[in-house]
Every structure is written in structure tokens, then in C-alpha cells.
Design an enzyme around this catalytic site. Structure first.
Site, PDB file in Angstrom:
ATOM      1  CG  HIS A 157     -29.535   5.860 -28.306  1.00 54.51           C
ATOM      2  ND1 HIS A 157     -30.675   6.593 -29.593  1.00 54.51           N
ATOM      3  CD2 HIS A 157     -29.725   6.453 -27.517  1.00 54.51           C
ATOM      4  CE1 HIS A 157     -31.502   7.049 -28.905  1.00 54.51           C
ATOM      5  NE2 HIS A 157     -31.263   7.174 -27.610  1.00 54.51           N
ATOM      6  CG  ASP A 365     -25.550   0.730 -35.936  1.00 51.51           C
ATOM      7  OD1 ASP A 365     -25.569   1.216 -35.155  1.00 51.51           O
ATOM      8  OD2 ASP A 365     -25.229   0.963 -37.316  1.00 51.51           O
TER       9      ASP A 365
HETATM   10  P1  ADQ Z   1     -26.433   6.374 -35.153  1.00 56.31           P
HETATM   11  O1  ADQ Z   1     -24.843   5.931 -35.730  1.00 56.31           O
HETATM   12  O2  ADQ Z   1     -25.791   7.526 -35.853  1.00 56.31           O
HETATM   13  O3  ADQ Z   1     -26.740   6.049 -34.371  1.00 56.31           O
HETATM   14  P2  ADQ Z   1     -27.946   5.412 -37.022  1.00 56.31           P
HETATM   15  O4  ADQ Z   1     -29.074   4.760 -36.571  1.00 56.31           O
HETATM   16  O5  ADQ Z   1     -28.121   4.803 -38.667  1.00 56.31           O
HETATM   17  O6  ADQ Z   1     -26.909   5.256 -36.886  1.00 56.31           O
HETATM   18  O7  ADQ Z   1     -28.773   6.909 -37.123  1.00 56.31           O
HETATM   19  C1  ADQ Z   1     -28.677   7.572 -38.446  1.00 56.31           C
HETATM   20  C2  ADQ Z   1     -29.306   8.742 -38.725  1.00 56.31           C
HETATM   21  O8  ADQ Z   1     -28.815   9.804 -38.731  1.00 56.31           O
HETATM   22  C3  ADQ Z   1     -29.864   9.451 -39.250  1.00 56.31           C
HETATM   23  O9  ADQ Z   1     -31.618   9.372 -38.411  1.00 56.31           O
HETATM   24  C4  ADQ Z   1     -29.843   8.879 -40.784  1.00 56.31           C
HETATM   25  O10 ADQ Z   1     -31.465   9.685 -42.042  1.00 56.31           O
HETATM   26  C5  ADQ Z   1     -28.870  10.271 -40.704  1.00 56.31           C
HETATM   27  N1  ADQ Z   1     -27.956  10.409 -41.090  1.00 56.31           N
HETATM   28  C6  ADQ Z   1     -26.765   8.567 -41.665  1.00 56.31           C
HETATM   29  N2  ADQ Z   1     -25.529   9.568 -42.034  1.00 56.31           N
HETATM   30  C7  ADQ Z   1     -26.359  10.986 -42.905  1.00 56.31           C
HETATM   31  C8  ADQ Z   1     -25.795  11.406 -43.834  1.00 56.31           C
HETATM   32  N3  ADQ Z   1     -24.563  11.624 -44.506  1.00 56.31           N
HETATM   33  N4  ADQ Z   1     -26.351  12.410 -44.240  1.00 56.31           N
HETATM   34  C9  ADQ Z   1     -27.576  12.821 -43.023  1.00 56.31           C
HETATM   35  N5  ADQ Z   1     -27.985  12.203 -42.570  1.00 56.31           N
HETATM   36  C10 ADQ Z   1     -27.637  11.619 -41.881  1.00 56.31           C
HETATM   37  C11 ADQ Z   1     -27.239   5.015 -33.236  1.00 56.31           C
HETATM   38  C12 ADQ Z   1     -26.554   3.735 -32.923  1.00 56.31           C
HETATM   39  C13 ADQ Z   1     -27.746   3.136 -33.717  1.00 56.31           C
HETATM   40  C14 ADQ Z   1     -29.467   3.850 -33.289  1.00 56.31           C
HETATM   41  C15 ADQ Z   1     -29.237   5.153 -33.153  1.00 56.31           C
HETATM   42  C16 ADQ Z   1     -30.474   5.449 -32.733  1.00 56.31           C
HETATM   43  O11 ADQ Z   1     -25.740   4.008 -33.297  1.00 56.31           O
HETATM   44  O12 ADQ Z   1     -27.390   1.808 -34.035  1.00 56.31           O
HETATM   45  O13 ADQ Z   1     -30.488   3.154 -34.209  1.00 56.31           O
HETATM   46  O14 ADQ Z   1     -28.473   5.305 -32.235  1.00 56.31           O
HETATM   47  O15 ADQ Z   1     -31.006   4.740 -31.499  1.00 56.31           O
END
Ligand code: ADQ
Length: 489
Positions: A157, A365
Site C-alpha cells: 500500500h 503517499d
Molecule cells: P493511509 O496512510 O491510512 O493508507 P489514505 O489512503 O489517505 O491513507 O487512507 C485513509 C483512509 O482513512 C480513507 O479512507 C479516509 O477516509 C480514512 N481517514 C483518514 N483520516 C481520517 C479521519 N480523520 N477520520 C476518519 N477517517 C479518516 C495507506 C497508504 C495510502 C493508501 C492506502 C490504501 O499509506 O497511501 O492510499 O493505504 O492503499
């Protein structure tokens, strides 16, 4: 019938309505809900019982969860140490935050072996195993040592960095050799896949054959690019449903007609929050007409709070947020709202819909699902504008966003001004282009493509065996003195 077994460091809370702050959890849960299967991972519990860890099994609809506990020693060395203190920063090009300790790496090996042993008890010969992320790079290697010949894939990821960066990890060669025990390695972007292939070619004496197939260490591993997506319709549905609008209505009322710039992240140094705050400060300086006329809201629930680098970034952000508000706030206007908490998805999606600008500026990311959710949550007839870091995997697909360099504060400030001034026609055009890509690369497409390729992988392994027998086996770069994985007690 062959079952799908998903393995990840953590299994998600299955209860609907709870905040889920991890992208992996969101993606995997959605994927498993569709067709059912087994999800295997750490329970999140640290147990001082050093005897073989108990299995906990429970079913939630079509998903059966198996979890194991970790000992304090393994939690410290594996989770806080190697996985999040070494691998996470290095994979995100943040080597300044990385530290390395061989004892931590031993714990990483031990926990990967522990996962493999527990997993081996529930796997049937025709099951397909799909492992997730950087915690489990050595899982397939351990399963093979236990004699499993199942198809095993890994989806990373996070980004995969250029070889010179990955090689700052003293155990890099052992990690790469272990990764080659998977049948399929999936990456978010072509840059990540290419970096891995570069390592195999230049450092491991391997070769790249057709269509992403690599040969190294006497094995053949297929590599592919599988950009993770979101359920576009589901996000839009949550964003538009009036019953979910309690927070959004309060937010709307409080804005008094001012446009909202919104950022949502886990509180992590890779997400670029500090530079983003400074860019917002620069924006207020350079474009004073926006003072008193815009609100920036950052939602960032703390994560990994028992790791010093995370406590440090939290302190830094509090200081910068305080400075910006101290400098610009008026009796009736606070420019920056900084919320250290998470929201349930049903509450978060309507908040996205309220925002005129989605500001997503990670330093690196893998993908960044927030960027995609923001786009999916918009009203197609009057959408907001996405300002997106060029270093998020999502920028490879969402080219119609305003793409910025997060290290360039002036550039980000100018993009914010442009986003706020953008006419409806251009906003609609950009939004439609992004939505089109996201519909094609949906979460379902991500899962289907990975599963299809993994199913095909077993034939690949057999087919390649003959070809390899005719060619010189590639030379290994792993010194023969490297210790084997610890057997488990
Ligand atoms: P993350 O680093 O956790 O994931 P991201 O892809 O932005 O980052 O996913 C976050 C998820 O968590 C989203 O579905 C979002 O809605 C939820 N989220 C984030 N902040 C939140 C908050 N404050 N309150 C509620 N929900 C929140 C890792 C990798 C990423 C990759 C994903 C998926 O680091 O690059 O995109 O996995 O592969």
C-alpha cells in the site's frame, strides 16, 4: 472452492459506524464484504503470555476473522521498531526519520514467522493468500519454509523507493529475497513497480522478462500495478444523504458563507501537514484578500502515538497552528481549525461535500484515498477543486487536479488562490475527468485485477520453471552468513 485469505497486520473493526482511519482497512474490508473470506491478522492486543499465542476466531457476516496476540517484546521490536521506525519512513523517502536496529529486525522476522505458523493451521491447499503491506514482506518466505505451495500475493500500500534509498536499510538484501517468494507483487504506481524491478536488475542480478515478470534467486515473481480505488457511488451516496449531515450542517452554519479548504489525514509526518500549514500561512500573506474570507480545516486523528517521531510531529503542528491563528485570527474569525480526531465515514463524506477545496499534500503517499473520496463526494454540477501533491500515487491518475509540489509553499499558496477563483465550467470539466478515471479504477477493479493475476500466477510459476532450468540461475546478493528466521517457541 478455493477461498480467499487476506492477511494484514491489523484486522479492521467490523462494527459499522466506527471511525476507520486506515486506508488499508477501508480497502480490504470493502473487498471482503463483497465475496466473503477469511481475514487474518494481529488482534491489536499485547499479551505477556509467551506461550504459543491463541487463535481468536469470530465471524462477521461473510467474513471470518482470525487474530493472534503479540508479546510486548515483539510489539516493540516488530511494530514500533522495524515496521514503523525503519520501513515506513524509508518506503516514504523520509530516511531522516528512520532508525535501524538488528534486534528490531529479528523481531520482524519472528512475527512474520509467527503469522505464517498460525496461518498454516487454517490454510487449505487450494486457498489463495493475499497479504497486505510492509509489515509482512517476509510472510511468503516463512510459509514456503513450512511447505506451503499455495498462490501467495502481496499488495504494497506504500510507495517503494528507488534502490539507493531502500538500500539504506542494512537488511535490504534479505528483505528483497524474501519478497521474491511471493507469486505476485502488486504496487500502487508504475514508479513503485519500476523501483522494485530496478533493484532486482541492478542489485540482485535478476532479469526482467515480459509483462512485469522478474526472475531472481531461482524464482519467478510477477509484478503489477494495481492503483487502489474507492466505491464512487457509495461515497456520493453517503455524502448526499441528509441523515448523515449532522456535523456537516453545523460546519455549514459556522462558515457564514466563507469557502472551506479541507484536509483529512492520519497524523503522520509523511502526510506533509507541517509544510501544508506553512503554505496556508503563506497563502494568507500573499493573497490578503482571502483573510477573513476563507476557513482551513485540518482533521487529523493521532496515530502511532507511542513512537517518538509521531509525538514530535504532533507537538510541531500544535505550535504552527497556534502561531498562524495567533497571527491572523480576528474576534470573529479563526483561519485554521485543527481537529485531532477521527470521524465515521458516514459523517466524513458530507464534510468533504461542504469543502470548496480539498487540500491533499503528502510528501509521499502510496495512493491517498482521501483525494479520491473528496472527488467522489462532490456534487458533479457544482464540484469543489482538488489540490493534490505530485508525490501522492493518486496524482498518476487524477491529472485533472491542481497538482502541486508540497515542498513549494509559494506554489501551493498560488494553487489555493486559483482553486478558490475557479469558475464553475472549469471545475465541472476537471471533476468529470477525475470521476471518469476513478470509475474505471474502482475498488472492485483493484480487487478483481489483483485476484485474477494471482490466480494466473500459479501457472506462471510452473511455466517458468522450464525456462529457468535452461538459463543460468541468477546470482544471489544475500551473504550466506545471514541468520535464518527464528523458529517459534
Ligand atoms: P493511509 O496512510 O491510512 O493508507 P489514505 O489512503 O489517505 O491513507 O487512507 C485513509 C483512509 O482513512 C480513507 O479512507 C479516509 O477516509 C480514512 N481517514 C483518514 N483520516 C481520517 C479521519 N480523520 N477520520 C476518519 N477517517 C479518516 C495507506 C497508504 C495510502 C493508501 C492506502 C490504501 O499509506 O497511501 O492510499 O493505504 O492503499
Amino acid at each position: 472452492m478455493s477461498r480467499l485469505i487476506v492477511v494484514s497486520n491489523r484486522v479492521a473493526p467490523i462494527t459499522e459506524g466506527e471511525p476507520t482511519a486506515g486506508g488499508l482497512a477501508a480497502g480490504v474490508l470493502d473487498a471482503l464484504k463483497q465475496q466473503g473470506g477469511i481475514w487474518f491478522g494481529w488482534s491489536g492486543e499485547v499479551s505477556d503470555d509467551t506461550a504459543a499465542p491463541a487463535h481468536l476466531e469470530r465471524s462477521a457476516g461473510p467474513i471470518t476473522l482470525y487474530t493472534i496476540d503479540l508479546s510486548r517484546r515483539d510489539y516493540d521490536g516488530f511494530y514500533r521498531g522495524f515496521a514503523n521506525g525503519t520501513l515506513w519512513p524509508t518506503l516514504h523517502y523520509q530516511v531522516g526519520h528512520a532508525q535501524f536496529d538488528w534486534d528490531d529486525f529479528d523481531a520482524y522476522r519472528r512475527v512474520n514467522a509467527l503469522f505464517a505458523q498460525a496461518l498454516a493451521r487454517v490454510v487449505r491447499p487450494d486457498d489463495m493468500i493475499w497479504a497486505h503491506d510492509y509489515h509482512l514482506l517476509c510472510l511468503a518466505d516463512n510459509l514456503r519454509r513450512l511447505g506451503l505451495r499455495n498462490r501467495i500475493g502481496l499488495f504494497l500500500h506504500t510507495p517503494f523507493p528507488a534502490p539507493p534509498l531502500f538500500m539504506t536499510i542494512p537488511a535490504h538484501a534479505e528483505l528483497i529475497q524474501a519478497m521474491c517468494q511471493f507469486d505476485l507483487l502488486g504496487f500502487q504506481t508504475d514508479d513503485d513497480r519500476t523501483s522494485f524491478a530496478d533493484y532486482i536488475r541492478r542489485q540482485a542480478g535478476g532479469v526482467e522478462m515480459d509483462a512485469g515478470v522478474l526472475s531472481a534467486f531461482g524464482r519467478t515473481v510477477k509484478t503489477g500495478v494495481y492503483p487502489i480505488g474507492v466505491h464512487v457511488e457509495e461515497v456520493r451516496h453517503l455524502a448526499a444523504a441528509p441523515s448523515h449531515h449532522r456535523y456537516a450542517a453545523r460546519l455549514h452554519d459556522s462558515l457564514l458563507g466563507q469557502p472551506l479548504i479541507l484536509s483529512v489525514d492520519r497524523l503522520d509526518y509523511s502526510k506533509g501537514l507541517r509544510l501544508r500549514f506553512i503554505a496556508f500561512e503563506r497563502f494568507l500573506e500573499e493573497f490578503p484578500q482571502h483573510q477573513r474570507n476563507v476557513v482551513f480545516m485540518q482533521i487529523a486523528p493521532p496515530s502511532r502515538g507511542d513512537i517518538e517521531a509521531y509525538r514530535e510531529i504532533r507537538r510541531e503542528l500544535e505550535a504552527v497552528a497556534g502561531r498562524i491563528n495567533g497571527r491572523f485570527a480576528e474576534v470573529d474569525w479563526t483561519p485554521l481549525r485543527y481537529l485531532n480526531r477521527g470521524f465515521a465515514r458516514s459523517a466524513l463524506m458530507p464534510l468533504y461535500a461542504e469543502a470548496r477545496v480539498g487540500l491533499v499534500t503528502p510528501l509521499r503517499d502510496g495512493m491517498n484515498l482521501v483525494a479520491k473520496e473528496y472527488v467522489a463526494a462532490q456534487d458533479p454540477n457544482d464540484p469543489g477543486v482538488l489540490v493534490l501533491s505530485q508525490f501522492a500515487g493518486a496524482a498518476r491518475e487524477l491529472e485533472a487536479a491542481l497538482v502541486v509540489n508540497p515542498y513549494d509553499q509559494v506554489g501551493v499558496a498560488a494553487a489555493l488562490d486559483r482553486a478558490l477563483a475557479m469558475q464553475q465550467g472549469e471545475r465541472c470539466e476537471r471533476h468529470a475527468a477525475m470521476l471518469g478515471v476513478m470509475r474505471r479504477n474502482s475498488l472492485d477493479a483493484w480487487r478483481d485485477r489483483f485476484e485474477t493475476d494471482l490466480r494466473g500466477g500459479v501457472n506462471l510459476q510452473r511455466g517458468m520453471a522450464e525456462a529457468e532450468a535452461c538459463s543460468q540461475p541468477p546470482e544471489t546478493v544475500v551473504p550466506s552468513t545471514l541468520p535464518l528466521y527464528d523458529p517459534q517457541p
